[in-house]
Scaffold this motif. Structure first.
Motif, PDB file in Angstrom:
ATOM      1  N   CYS A   1       0.837  -1.217   0.000  1.00  0.00           N
ATOM      2  CA  CYS A   1       0.000   0.000   0.000  1.00  0.00           C
ATOM      3  C   CYS A   1       0.868   1.261   0.000  1.00  0.00           C
ATOM      4  CB  CYS A   1      -0.918   0.022   1.218  1.00  0.00           C
ATOM      5  SG  CYS A   1      -2.286  -1.117   1.092  1.00  0.00           S
ATOM      6  N   LYS A   2       2.079   1.153   0.576  1.00  0.00           N
ATOM      7  CA  LYS A   2       2.952   2.327   0.676  1.00  0.00           C
ATOM      8  C   LYS A   2       3.498   2.761  -0.690  1.00  0.00           C
ATOM      9  CE  LYS A   2       4.473   1.441   5.367  1.00  0.00           C
ATOM     10  NZ  LYS A   2       5.558   0.852   6.161  1.00  0.00           N
ATOM     11  N   LEU A   3       3.446   1.852  -1.679  1.00  0.00           N
ATOM     12  CA  LEU A   3       3.958   2.200  -3.016  1.00  0.00           C
ATOM     13  C   LEU A   3       3.119   3.307  -3.641  1.00  0.00           C
ATOM     14  CD1 LEU A   3       4.696  -1.346  -4.463  1.00  0.00           C
ATOM     15  CD2 LEU A   3       6.370   0.419  -3.959  1.00  0.00           C
ATOM     16  N   GLU A   4       1.798   3.177  -3.501  1.00  0.00           N
ATOM     17  CA  GLU A   4       0.880   4.188  -4.047  1.00  0.00           C
ATOM     18  C   GLU A   4      -0.148   4.524  -2.972  1.00  0.00           C
ATOM     19  OE1 GLU A   4       0.960   5.829  -6.792  1.00  0.00           O
ATOM     20  OE2 GLU A   4       2.267   4.673  -8.138  1.00  0.00           O
ATOM     21  N   PRO A   5       0.220   5.343  -1.992  1.00  0.00           N
ATOM     22  CA  PRO A   5      -0.678   5.561  -0.847  1.00  0.00           C
ATOM     23  C   PRO A   5      -2.005   6.214  -1.207  1.00  0.00           C
ATOM     24  CG  PRO A   5       1.394   6.789  -0.602  1.00  0.00           C
ATOM     25  CD  PRO A   5       1.468   6.082  -1.901  1.00  0.00           C
ATOM     26  N   ASN A   6      -2.066   6.910  -2.354  1.00  0.00           N
ATOM     27  CA  ASN A   6      -3.308   7.611  -2.696  1.00  0.00           C
ATOM     28  C   ASN A   6      -4.292   6.753  -3.499  1.00  0.00           C
ATOM     29  OD1 ASN A   6      -2.333   9.942  -1.459  1.00  0.00           O
ATOM     30  ND2 ASN A   6      -1.165  10.453  -3.307  1.00  0.00           N
ATOM     31  N   LEU A   7      -3.812   5.617  -3.944  1.00  0.00           N
ATOM     32  CA  LEU A   7      -4.695   4.741  -4.720  1.00  0.00           C
ATOM     33  C   LEU A   7      -5.275   3.639  -3.839  1.00  0.00           C
ATOM     34  CD1 LEU A   7      -2.611   4.319  -7.988  1.00  0.00           C
ATOM     35  CD2 LEU A   7      -4.451   5.943  -7.522  1.00  0.00           C
ATOM     36  N   LYS A   8      -6.197   2.892  -4.422  1.00  0.00           N
ATOM     37  CA  LYS A   8      -6.800   1.766  -3.700  1.00  0.00           C
ATOM     38  C   LYS A   8      -5.700   0.729  -3.394  1.00  0.00           C
ATOM     39  CE  LYS A   8     -10.214  -0.278  -5.680  1.00  0.00           C
ATOM     40  NZ  LYS A   8     -11.314  -0.698  -6.529  1.00  0.00           N
ATOM     41  N   PRO A   9      -5.837  -0.024  -2.319  1.00  0.00           N
ATOM     42  CA  PRO A   9      -4.801  -1.031  -2.017  1.00  0.00           C
ATOM     43  C   PRO A   9      -4.606  -1.990  -3.187  1.00  0.00           C
ATOM     44  CG  PRO A   9      -6.325  -0.817  -0.180  1.00  0.00           C
ATOM     45  CD  PRO A   9      -6.887  -0.006  -1.304  1.00  0.00           C
ATOM     46  N   PRO A  10      -3.372  -2.266  -3.550  1.00  0.00           N
ATOM     47  CA  PRO A  10      -3.134  -3.137  -4.709  1.00  0.00           C
ATOM     48  C   PRO A  10      -3.344  -4.610  -4.360  1.00  0.00           C
ATOM     49  CG  PRO A  10      -1.063  -2.505  -3.719  1.00  0.00           C
ATOM     50  CD  PRO A  10      -2.122  -1.814  -2.928  1.00  0.00           C
TER      51      PRO A  10
END
Lengths: 90, 125
Positions: free
Chosen positions: A53-62
């Motif tokens: 989740c820290k990779l793209e904190p603003n997007l939905k959880p991958p």
């Protein structure tokens, strides 16, 4: 109390090639585990999804896919709940 | 041996977000090995806090569910996880939102080191 969760897990397990399923809460504590899954891996599964989740904190959880020779492990977080589905490779 | 174990515990500390310290003590709370960050509450590192686990685990063992293995204590801003490895006790202190399951899974990684350490404690007068 956990009837709904059991029903969802039953549905997942009925899917072809699924060998196991695990659901954990935000503290990494196992809520449900069926099939060829180790309960102790709940904490690590939640930790993996947290890091992803820290990779793209603003997007939905991958969705994280871990692949081994024989199996695939798909990890998806939804709110405070994290689910992992183990699939046999076709 | 203790230095290697301390280094290993420090390595584990970095692996779990929000984990403040790992202590290996005897059942009286006397520290044998400790890996501590500056965020760890000093009061919780004292033997009189850790030694209460010895009594608690003995009492919990009387519930008829078998030997007590782990006690997780949740506080407003900390969580304390103590494992019964008598004659040793492993204590983890982390933040309240720390991944409890991840800490529990560290047990299997620390266990191989405990045999030698337990022998030292048993032999001590």
């Amino acid at each position: 109390m956990e009837k709904d969760l059991d029903k969802v897990i039953e549905e997942i397990m009925a899917t072809p090639n699924v060998s196991g399923c695990l659901v954990a809460d935000y503290q990494g504590l196992c809520l449900a585990a069926t099939g060829d899954v180790h309960v102790d891996s709940a904490g690590i599964i939640v930790a993996i999804s947290e890091q992803a989740c820290k990779l793209e904190p603003n997007l939905k959880p991958p969705t994280v896919c871990l692949e081994t020779d024989k199996r695939q492990c798909l990890i998806q977080r939804h709110g405070t709940i994290t689910g992992a589905i183990y699939k046999l490779k076709a | 041996m203790v230095d290697d174990l301390r280094k290993y515990l420090n390595h584990l500390l970095e692996k779990v977000n929000g984990l403040h310290c790992i202590l290996i003590t005897d059942r009286d709370g006397v520290p044998l090995v400790r890996a501590v960050t500056e965020r760890a509450p000093q009061l919780a590192l004292r033997p009189n806090f850790i030694s209460t686990f010895g009594m608690a685990t003995d009492q919990a063992g009387k519930l008829g569910l078998g030997r007590n293995k782990t006690i997780i204590s949740m506080y407003p801003s900390y969580q304390v996880i103590q494992m019964n490895k008598l004659p040793l006790v492993i204590t983890f202190i982390g933040s309240d939102n720390c991944n409890t399951g991840h800490i529990l899974s560290l047990e299997s990684q620390i266990e191989p080191f405990l045999k030698d350490l337990a022998a030292v404690v048993v032999d001590a007068p």
